[in-house]
Design a protein around this motif. Structure first.
Motif, PDB file in Angstrom:
ATOM      1  N   PRO A  33       8.225 -38.170  27.017  1.00  0.00           N
ATOM      2  CA  PRO A  33       9.516 -37.568  26.541  1.00  0.00           C
ATOM      3  C   PRO A  33       9.959 -36.430  27.666  1.00  0.00           C
ATOM      4  CG  PRO A  33       7.261 -36.456  25.786  1.00  0.00           C
ATOM      5  CD  PRO A  33       7.143 -37.635  26.487  1.00  0.00           C
ATOM      6  N   ARG A  34      11.153 -36.037  27.497  1.00  0.00           N
ATOM      7  CA  ARG A  34      11.839 -34.985  28.087  1.00  0.00           C
ATOM      8  C   ARG A  34      11.887 -33.752  27.405  1.00  0.00           C
ATOM      9  NH1 ARG A  34      17.561 -38.319  29.758  1.00  0.00           N
ATOM     10  NH2 ARG A  34      16.782 -40.089  30.668  1.00  0.00           N
ATOM     11  N   ARG A  35      12.171 -32.689  28.138  1.00  0.00           N
ATOM     12  CA  ARG A  35      12.343 -31.302  27.466  1.00  0.00           C
ATOM     13  C   ARG A  35      13.499 -31.344  26.670  1.00  0.00           C
ATOM     14  NH1 ARG A  35      14.629 -26.169  29.072  1.00  0.00           N
ATOM     15  NH2 ARG A  35      13.084 -24.369  28.721  1.00  0.00           N
ATOM     16  N   GLY A  36      13.286 -30.893  25.461  1.00  0.00           N
ATOM     17  CA  GLY A  36      14.054 -30.857  24.512  1.00  0.00           C
ATOM     18  C   GLY A  36      14.341 -31.843  23.673  1.00  0.00           C
ATOM     19  N   ASP A  37      13.252 -33.047  24.002  1.00  0.00           N
ATOM     20  CA  ASP A  37      13.212 -34.050  23.045  1.00  0.00           C
ATOM     21  C   ASP A  37      12.605 -33.631  21.688  1.00  0.00           C
ATOM     22  OD1 ASP A  37      14.510 -35.957  24.699  1.00  0.00           O
ATOM     23  OD2 ASP A  37      12.604 -37.115  25.210  1.00  0.00           O
ATOM     24  N   ILE A  38      13.196 -34.171  20.466  1.00  0.00           N
ATOM     25  CA  ILE A  38      12.531 -34.000  19.275  1.00  0.00           C
ATOM     26  C   ILE A  38      11.398 -35.302  19.012  1.00  0.00           C
ATOM     27  CG2 ILE A  38      12.702 -33.830  16.714  1.00  0.00           C
ATOM     28  CD1 ILE A  38      15.501 -32.701  17.342  1.00  0.00           C
TER      29      ILE A  38
END
Length: 269
Positions: free
Chosen positions: A81-86
């Motif tokens: 996942p990326r930073r900010g992914d929920i």
């Protein structure tokens, strides 16, 4: 204006710095001195603090529908996942990736139940910890600046359960068919052309591009439904559900027949 960095910062604040406990019965009590939240109310609250429109989202079960209609997309869970992914399990849990291999979440009450006293009694009711797979059904990713449309590169990067992306699966299948060309029929799948002049593989490749265009069209339609809903004062999710039910009913009523004729037999006649 929606700010993804602000969203992450607010998740970290409420999970690490504020004194917020876990309770599904007192889930909107965002009192930094001694409050309560649950996993979904925390994410929704932080999204709103960061300027995001959450529509009618109230819990994990309707979070995806409301956010994907407002600039977010469902991304396959590939473990990166990326930073900010929920990070979303539609039925049970939601958290947020804050980068550097960590996530922030509202986890469980002090008595390991869904109800607890205000404030974090254990230091872990809301927490920042290393990333783990709940398992997540998907990642909800914000498409800042492009209204949530999926690019061809992102479609290529998305991986399935076998660890391969769609393109690699197509190429692998093509190679396997060629390797088995001595079997006759499998090689024909590549060499045989349809009425459009393309072989099966070319048709699949074209479908890959068509999928991206379809996603763009559906995103635009979702935005139009949302605007219509607001203009008449109804919930966008309700309108979307009605449309979905009508489409399913129409598809169920269609009688589709597929037939094939051997080319050589046709010429012999």
């Amino acid at each position: 204006m929606a700010d993804l960095n602000r969203f992450v910062e607010r998740m970290v604040y409420w999970c690490r710095d504020a004194n917020i406990g876990y309770s599904q019965y007192d889930r909107w009590n965002f009192n930094a001195e001694a409050g309560n939240a649950d996993c979904s109310s925390l994410v929704i609250h932080c999204l709103q603090e960061a300027g995001f429109d959450t529509g009618g989202a109230t819990y994990t079960g309707n979070l995806s529908a409301n956010l994907t209609a407002r600039g977010w997309s469902r991304i396959a869970n590939d473990g990166n996942p990326r930073r900010g992914d929920i990070l979303l399990n539609d039925a049970d849990h939601v958290a947020v990736c804050i980068g550097n291999g960590q996530l922030a979440q509202a986890s469980i009450s002090e008595n390991d139940s869904i109800a607890g006293a205000a404030g974090d009694q254990t230091g872990y009711e809301t927490n920042v910890r290393s990333y783990y797979n709940y398992p997540w059904n998907c990642y909800l990713r914000y498409r800042e600046g492009d209204d949530g449309d999926v690019t061809i590169d992102e479609l290529y990067a998305a991986k399935g359960n076998d660890g391969r992306n769609l393109w690699d699966s197509i190429i692998q299948t093509r190679n396997e068919l060629r390797d088995r060309s001595t079997e006759g029929a499998s090689n024909a799948l590549i060499s045989t052309k349809g009425n459009d002049g393309r072989n099966v593989l070319d048709s699949v490749i074209q479908a890959r591009w068509d999928i991206a265009e379809l996603k763009t069209m559906l995103t635009a339609q979702s935005a139009a439904l949302e605007a219509l809903s607001k203009s008449v004062g109804v919930d966008g999710a309700d309108v979307a559900k009605i449309v979905e039910e009508q489409v399913k009913a129409k598809l169920a009523s269609l009688d589709i027949t597929i037939s094939a004729v051997d080319k050589q037999q046709k010429e012999d006649k």
